[in-house]
Design an enzyme around this catalytic site. Sequence first.
Site, PDB file in Angstrom:
ATOM      1  N   PHE A 152       4.277 -65.205  48.806  1.00 44.68           N
ATOM      2  CA  PHE A 152       3.150 -66.142  48.830  1.00 44.68           C
ATOM      3  C   PHE A 152       2.871 -66.603  47.404  1.00 44.68           C
ATOM      4  O   PHE A 152       2.546 -65.798  46.531  1.00 44.68           O
ATOM      5  CB  PHE A 152       1.877 -65.528  49.421  1.00 44.68           C
ATOM      6  N   ASP A 237       4.735 -63.422  39.541  1.00 43.64           N
ATOM      7  CA  ASP A 237       3.474 -63.992  39.984  1.00 43.64           C
ATOM      8  C   ASP A 237       2.475 -62.841  40.140  1.00 43.64           C
ATOM      9  O   ASP A 237       2.512 -62.099  41.116  1.00 43.64           O
ATOM     10  CB  ASP A 237       3.683 -64.734  41.310  1.00 43.64           C
ATOM     11  N   LYS A 266      -6.952 -66.193  39.839  1.00 45.70           N
ATOM     12  CA  LYS A 266      -7.939 -65.402  40.566  1.00 45.70           C
ATOM     13  C   LYS A 266      -8.926 -64.676  39.649  1.00 45.70           C
ATOM     14  O   LYS A 266      -9.880 -65.285  39.193  1.00 45.70           O
ATOM     15  CB  LYS A 266      -7.220 -64.459  41.537  1.00 45.70           C
TER      16      LYS A 266
END
Length: 413
Positions: A152, A237, A266
Amino acid sequence: MNDWNAATTEAPLDTAAYIALEEQYGAHNYHPLDVVLTRGRGVWVWDVDGNKYLDCLSAYSAVNQGHCHPRIIDALVRQAQRLTLTSRAFRNDQLGLFYKEVCELTNSHMVLPMNSGAEAVESVIKAVRKWGYRCKGVPEGRAEIIGFTNNFHGRTITIVGFSTERQYQDGFAPFTPGFRVLPFGDFEALERAVTPETVAILAEPIQGEGGIIIPPAGYFRRVRELCDRERIVLILDEIQTGLGRTGKMLAEEHEGIVADLTLIGKALSGGVYPISAVLSNEEVLGVFQPGDHGSTYGGNPLACAVARTALRVLVEEGMIENSARLGPYFLAGLQSIRSPYIREVRGRGLMIGVELHPEAGGARPFCERLRARGILCKDTHQHIIRIAPPLVITRDDIDWALERIAPVLEGRE
Ligand SMILES: *Cc1c(COP(=O)(O)O)cnc(C)c1O
């Protein structure tokens, strides 16, 4: 509660009315739990009816520092009153300090600031392709990037084009070429797939949306060696795993490796403002020349001031150590629950997944029941309950949570 509602001029609605507004006017691209939140502090959030919940999602790990951390909010308010956006046509007095501080904390040499996680991913795709042509000598237009099953990395057309989740692609073709997808954790398959045109390998250290998938021990060390040998850029990531979630500043530290490019987002703002960043050695980001890439809001002074404080709070308030100390405590507590529904409980730091057997009927009904008991969790991949509270959680909070989670997972409630 009235104090909080008084902040708006309209009369407060009830839960059903807020939900009805979202359903009537909003695109239906989410299926949220029917809880309407209005306030948050630390690990706790409150709904419009005054019910209190322990947040075990942390906005997909954006709120690692806890909701509305006073120091971060203070930085936001102060900077908002001074200067918010200059665009990169001019310089601002927060950007350079943000660069220096984030580089020092993560042992990086260069930074590219963006807004969302997906934009950071898009930015590295551009950077490694250009690096492939200019530095590695790959013929123009031939660069290949390797990604993994269950990945993802966000929701743009290019990114969903190499997703293996059918729904993420369904109806959105055609996609961007230049990607190969290989099984995550299978080193031999990866080694066989590499060609002289492979410019980068893109992976999550632990697959979050994929279901808290931890690769075999030593896997990333071998990937790192392969990248060194074949001159391939290793991109990690860490948008979800980074910034303390797994009990280290970056999850790569668990693997004993250093990526060439690291993506963070985030929790970089503690859930207060969208900001992401590409962290790099000089060689790869060094390919960008003025005009090659950009973003109106990327690197704005408000984002930088918030991120500087969010990083400082994470370190100075011992949140990474807390994640390292209490993650295993929470994990052990969950592992000690005896339930016919549970297949496996796994995790690292405060990034925990409870995988249920297919016969349990899916994770969503369990999340609904947990919600009724004051705990907000999110299912992922149908059978996995993700448990990832803010890193400021205490042992008492965890004991409180375990008392409520156990009967739900045992099927007693
Ligand atoms: C959330 C996430 C992204 C995308 O971030 P957005 O800000 O939603 O675009 C990318 N990679 C990983 C690992 C993520 O968890």
